[in-house]
Design a protein around this motif. Structure first.
Motif, PDB file in Angstrom:
ATOM      1  N   GLY A 119       0.779  -1.224   0.000  1.00 30.37           N
ATOM      2  CA  GLY A 119       0.000   0.000   0.000  1.00 30.37           C
ATOM      3  C   GLY A 119       0.810   1.274   0.000  1.00 30.37           C
ATOM      4  N   THR A 120       2.125   1.204   0.303  1.00 30.17           N
ATOM      5  CA  THR A 120       2.927   2.423   0.373  1.00 30.17           C
ATOM      6  C   THR A 120       3.053   3.089  -0.989  1.00 30.17           C
ATOM      7  OG1 THR A 120       4.191   1.657   2.293  1.00 30.17           O
ATOM      8  CG2 THR A 120       5.198   3.359   0.931  1.00 30.17           C
ATOM      9  N   LEU A 121       3.436   2.331  -2.007  1.00 27.63           N
ATOM     10  CA  LEU A 121       3.580   2.905  -3.345  1.00 27.63           C
ATOM     11  C   LEU A 121       2.248   3.446  -3.846  1.00 27.63           C
ATOM     12  CD1 LEU A 121       5.957   0.214  -4.860  1.00 27.63           C
ATOM     13  CD2 LEU A 121       6.493   2.640  -4.649  1.00 27.63           C
ATOM     14  N   TRP A 122       1.179   2.716  -3.563  1.00 28.32           N
ATOM     15  CA  TRP A 122      -0.141   3.165  -4.006  1.00 28.32           C
ATOM     16  C   TRP A 122      -0.509   4.499  -3.365  1.00 28.32           C
ATOM     17  CZ3 TRP A 122      -4.723   4.016  -1.319  1.00 28.32           C
ATOM     18  CH2 TRP A 122      -5.866   4.173  -2.105  1.00 28.32           C
ATOM     19  N   ALA A 123      -0.336   4.609  -2.064  1.00 27.09           N
ATOM     20  CA  ALA A 123      -0.708   5.838  -1.357  1.00 27.09           C
ATOM     21  C   ALA A 123       0.146   7.015  -1.805  1.00 27.09           C
ATOM     22  CB  ALA A 123      -0.587   5.625   0.155  1.00 27.09           C
ATOM     23  N   LEU A 124       1.449   6.806  -1.994  1.00 26.26           N
ATOM     24  CA  LEU A 124       2.318   7.900  -2.416  1.00 26.26           C
ATOM     25  C   LEU A 124       1.947   8.389  -3.810  1.00 26.26           C
ATOM     26  CD1 LEU A 124       5.734   6.579  -1.072  1.00 26.26           C
ATOM     27  CD2 LEU A 124       4.456   8.546  -0.206  1.00 26.26           C
TER      28      LEU A 124
END
Length: 443
Positions: A119-124
Motif C-alpha cells: 500500500g505504500t507505493l499506491w498511497a504515495l
C-alpha cells in the motif's frame, strides 16, 4: 474525489511566552515525600515553544504517515473495511492540502518511506496526483526514476502504482504515464505505461520494441497488457521472450499467468509434466499455476510440488486455493506451527469454509474427517466442489483483501477464457457490484 488546492492563507502564529524555569528543590528535601510530588523542572529548550512553520511541518509529517497506514488498509486490509479507509484517506488528503504540502516535501517523504510495505507505493502515487501544484508531475516522475530494481522484488509495486494513477484525479498525470511506454531505459516507467494504457492503443512497432526488452518487469507488463485484449482481438508483439527465460520466479509467474489468461496453457502443461526448466523457472509459484487453472487430477502433482519448497504464507495461500485433499496434511502441520498457524488456518477456510473459528489442529482434523467420501478427489472451495459459483461465494468472505479477490477472479477469467477489468481498487466500488460483474463474465 474531494481535492483542494494547497491553501495560501496560512499565517505565522506567534507562540505564547515561554514557561519559566523552576528552581531546583532544596538539597535536604526528601525527594520521595508526597508533599513534593508534582513539582518538575522544565527543559528550557523544550519549554520555549516552536515556530508555526515547524509545527505545521510536524502536522504534515503526521498526516503523511497516517495516509500510508490507510493506504495499507485499502490495499491489504479486509474489503469490508475499504469504504471507511477510503473516507479517512480522502479526509487526510484534504488536510494535507490545507496544511500546505508541496511537491518537494512529498518527494522527500517518499524517498524515506518503506516501499516494501503493501500500500505504500499506491498511497504515495495517489498523493502526488491529488497535489495541485506546479511541477508535481515532474517531481513524481523524478521520484519513480530514482527507484531501482530492489524496490520491485515482485510485480506488486507496479500494480500499486498503476492502480493509483488510474484512481487519482489528474488527467495530465495519467496522460504523461501513458507516454512512458517508449522509455525502455527506465523499465519501471515502461511497465507502468503498459499497465495504464488500454489494449489496442499502442502501435505494433511499439509493442515489438517492448517485446525485445530484457527487463523482467517489462516482460511481465507486456504479457499482462496483451492478456487484457478483448477476445478475438489478439495483439501482435513478435519476438516475445519465453516465460522460461524470465530472470526471477515472481516475474516468470506473472508471464505464465498472463499466458494462461490468453488461453495459452503451455505453462500449465509443463508444470504438470514436472518439466525441470518450468519448475526451476517458477519455483514455489508453480503451485499458483495449478491454483489458477488446475483440476482434481493434479492431486499427486501438488503434493510433490509442495514437498519440494519451503512452507511460506504465500505457498499456504496457494494450497488453500488449490483445495485438494493431498495438501490437507501439509496445511494441518502448518496450523500447529507457531509462526504459520494463522496463514494455514486461512488456507483451510478457503478450501473447506468457515467451519473452525480459531486455528486448531484438532478442530480441523475433525472437519476433514467429516468430509463425505468420494470415489475421486475433488477440488474444494469453501467446502463445496470448485466451480464459478463456489469461488464467487467464497469471495464474499469479509476478511479478504482486494488483492486476494483479484487472485480468485483470475481463476474465473482463466476458466471463462475472457479478459475483464473489475473495479476492485476504485473508491466507492462495492464488493457485491464487482462480484455481480464478475459472475456475468464467468458464465
Amino acid at each position: 474525489m474531494s481535492v483542494r488546492q494547497a491553501s495560501a492563507g496560512l499565517r505565522r502564529v506567534l507562540p505564547s511566552p515561554p514557561l519559566t524555569e523552576r528552581e531546583p528543590p532544596p538539597a535536604d528535601r526528601d525527594l520521595h515525600a508526597l508533599a513534593w510530588q508534582g513539582e518538575v523542572r522544565l527543559d528550557a529548550e523544550r519549554a520555549a515553544g516552536v515556530t508555526a512553520a515547524l509545527w505545521q511541518r510536524h502536522v504534515r509529517t503526521g498526516l503523511l504517515e497516517r495516509a500510508l497506514v490507510l493506504g495499507a488498509d485499502h490495499r491489504a486490509g479486509p474489503h469490508l473495511d475499504r469504504p471507511e479507509a477510503a473516507r479517512r484517506l480522502l479526509a487526510h488528503i484534504d488536510a494535507l492540502a490545507e496544511a500546505g504540502l508541496t511537491p518537494v516535501e512529498l518527494a522527500a517523504f517518499a524517498e524515506e518511506a518503506d516501499l516494501d510495505h503493501p500500500g505504500t507505493l499506491w498511497a504515495l502515487a495517489l498523493l502526488f496526483g491529488c497535489l495541485e501544484a506546479r511541477g508535481v508531475e515532474d517531481a513524481f516522475e523524478a521520484w519513480l526514476t530514482s527507484l531501482d530494481g530492489s524496490a520491485f522484488p515482485t510485480y506488486r509495486g507496479i500494480v500499486e502504482l498503476a492502480d493509483a494513477i488510474a484512481t487519482q484525479p489528474s488527467a495530465d498525470l495519467r496522460e504523461r504515464a501513458r507516454r512512458w511506454a517508449a522509455r525502455l531505459e527506465q523499465p519501471v516507467l515502461s511497465a507502468i505505461a503498459l499497465e495504464v494504457t488500454p489494449p489496442g492503443e499502442l502501435p505494433g512497432d511499439a509493442l515489438a520494441a517492448l517485446a525485445r526488452a530484457q527487463s523482467p518487469i517489462v516482460q511481465a507488463a507486456l504479457e499482462r497488457h496483451l492478456s487484457r485484449a478483448p477476445r478475438g482481438a489478439a495483439l501482435a508483439a513478435p519476438g516475445r521472450a519465453s516465460w522460461l527465460d524470465v530472470a526471477t520466479p515472481a516475474f516468470a509467474h506473472e508471464v505464465a499467468r498472463a499466458r494462461i489468461l490468453q488461453r495459452d496453457l503451455e505453462p500449465l502443461h509443463r508444470v504438470r509434466s514436472m518439466d525441470p526448466r518450468a519448475v526451476a523457472a517458477l519455483g514455489p509459484y508453480a503451485l499458483d499455476v495449478i491454483a489458477l487453472a488446475g483440476d482434481a487430477g493434479d492431486q499427486a502433482l501438488v503434493r510433490d510440488l509442495a514437498a519440494g519448497f519451503p512452507t511460506t504464507p504465500r505457498s499456504l495461500d496457494a494450497m488453500g486455493r488449490i483445495g485438494l485433499p493431498s495438501l490437507f496434511p501439509r496445511l494441518l502441520a502448518a496450523v500447529g506451527s507457531d509462526e504459520l498457524h494463522e496463514d494455514a488456518h486461512g488456507a483451510l477456510v478457503t478450501a473447506l469454509g468457515s467451519r473452525v473459528a480459531r486455528p486448531s489442529v484438532k478442530a480441523w482434523e475433525e472437519v476433514i474427517a467429516s468430509l463425505p467420501a468420494t470415489a475421486a478427489p475433488t477440488r474444494l472451495r469453501g467446502g463445496e466442489p470448485h466451480s464459478p459459483r463456489s469461488v464467487i461465494e467464497e469471495m464474499r468472505r469479509p476478511d479478504l483483501s482486494a488483492e486476494a479477490l483479484r487472485v480468485r477472479a483470475d481463476e474465473l477469467l482463466a476458466r471463462a477464457g475472457r479478459p475483464a477489468q473489475v473495479a476492485w481498487d476504485a473508491f466507492g466500488a462495492t464488493l457485491e457490484g464487482a462480484l455481480s460483474e464478475l459472475a456475468r463474465l464467468a458464465r
